[in-house]
Design an enzyme around this catalytic site. Structure first.
Site, PDB file in Angstrom:
ATOM      1  N   GLU A  44     -28.565  60.472  71.209  1.00  0.00           N
ATOM      2  CA  GLU A  44     -27.947  60.402  72.527  1.00  0.00           C
ATOM      3  C   GLU A  44     -26.688  59.539  72.518  1.00  0.00           C
ATOM      4  OE1 GLU A  44     -31.933  60.816  75.277  1.00  0.00           O
ATOM      5  OE2 GLU A  44     -30.967  58.867  75.160  1.00  0.00           O
ATOM      6  N   GLU A  55     -32.655  70.296  67.087  1.00  0.00           N
ATOM      7  CA  GLU A  55     -32.580  71.626  66.489  1.00  0.00           C
ATOM      8  C   GLU A  55     -31.179  71.901  65.960  1.00  0.00           C
ATOM      9  OE1 GLU A  55     -35.284  71.882  70.199  1.00  0.00           O
ATOM     10  OE2 GLU A  55     -33.507  70.765  69.556  1.00  0.00           O
ATOM     11  N   CYS A  86     -33.985  73.767  74.096  1.00  0.00           N
ATOM     12  CA  CYS A  86     -33.258  74.001  75.343  1.00  0.00           C
ATOM     13  C   CYS A  86     -32.400  75.261  75.203  1.00  0.00           C
ATOM     14  CB  CYS A  86     -32.388  72.791  75.686  1.00  0.00           C
ATOM     15  SG  CYS A  86     -30.922  72.621  74.643  1.00  0.00           S
ATOM     16  N   CYS A  89     -29.661  75.042  72.513  1.00  0.00           N
ATOM     17  CA  CYS A  89     -30.204  75.152  71.155  1.00  0.00           C
ATOM     18  C   CYS A  89     -30.661  76.577  70.866  1.00  0.00           C
ATOM     19  CB  CYS A  89     -31.348  74.161  70.959  1.00  0.00           C
ATOM     20  SG  CYS A  89     -30.793  72.442  70.946  1.00  0.00           S
TER      21      CYS A  89
END
Length: 135
Positions: A44, A55, A86, A89
């Site tokens: 992050e 991923e 998500c 990804c």
């Protein structure tokens, strides 16, 4: 490599996640067609838009090493809540993988399996854009 080994690799990667803002660690292990395994964890940043997803880190490592064919992906989180990739990804995976790529998600009690095409049907592909794959 079997699914338990992939899960262990994903969980180990998850432990290295840098998540000071969300505190939601994710790890991934990607199995290539030749049996190589690439792992990733989320990283992050304070602005969130530059955050790297587990991923994508795994697939970027594999692509950097010349891999373009993938067999399986295992995704886990520190919460062991069955997290799936998500949308961003999923689209990245769809760039390199067929709809039948096995995506296994760690529920804590086992793995729930999806096909990539189930998670992102009718995705944007090079063919959609009228581009031939260059490999």
């Amino acid at each position: 490599m079997n699914d338990d080994e992939l899960l262990a690799a994903a969980r180990e990667a998850c432990e290295n996640a840098y998540v000071p803002y969300s505190e939601y660690a994710v790890g991934a292990a990607l199995l290539t067609a030749d049996g190589s395994v690439y792992v990733g964890c989320n990283v992050e940043t304070a602005n969130f838009s530059n955050t790297l997803h587990a991923e994508e880190v795994a697939i970027a490592e594999a692509v950097k090493e010349g891999h373009r064919e993938f067999e399986r992906l295992v995704v886990t989180s520190g919460a062991r809540d069955g997290v799936t990739p998500c949308g961003m990804c999923r689209q990245t995976l769809a760039e390199f993988c067929d709809d039948d790529l096995a995506v296994l998600c760690d529920t804590g009690d086992g793995l729930r399996e999806y096909a990539l095409g189930e998670l992102i049907p009718d995705t944007i592909t090079p063919e959609t854009l009228g581009v031939e794959e260059s490999g």
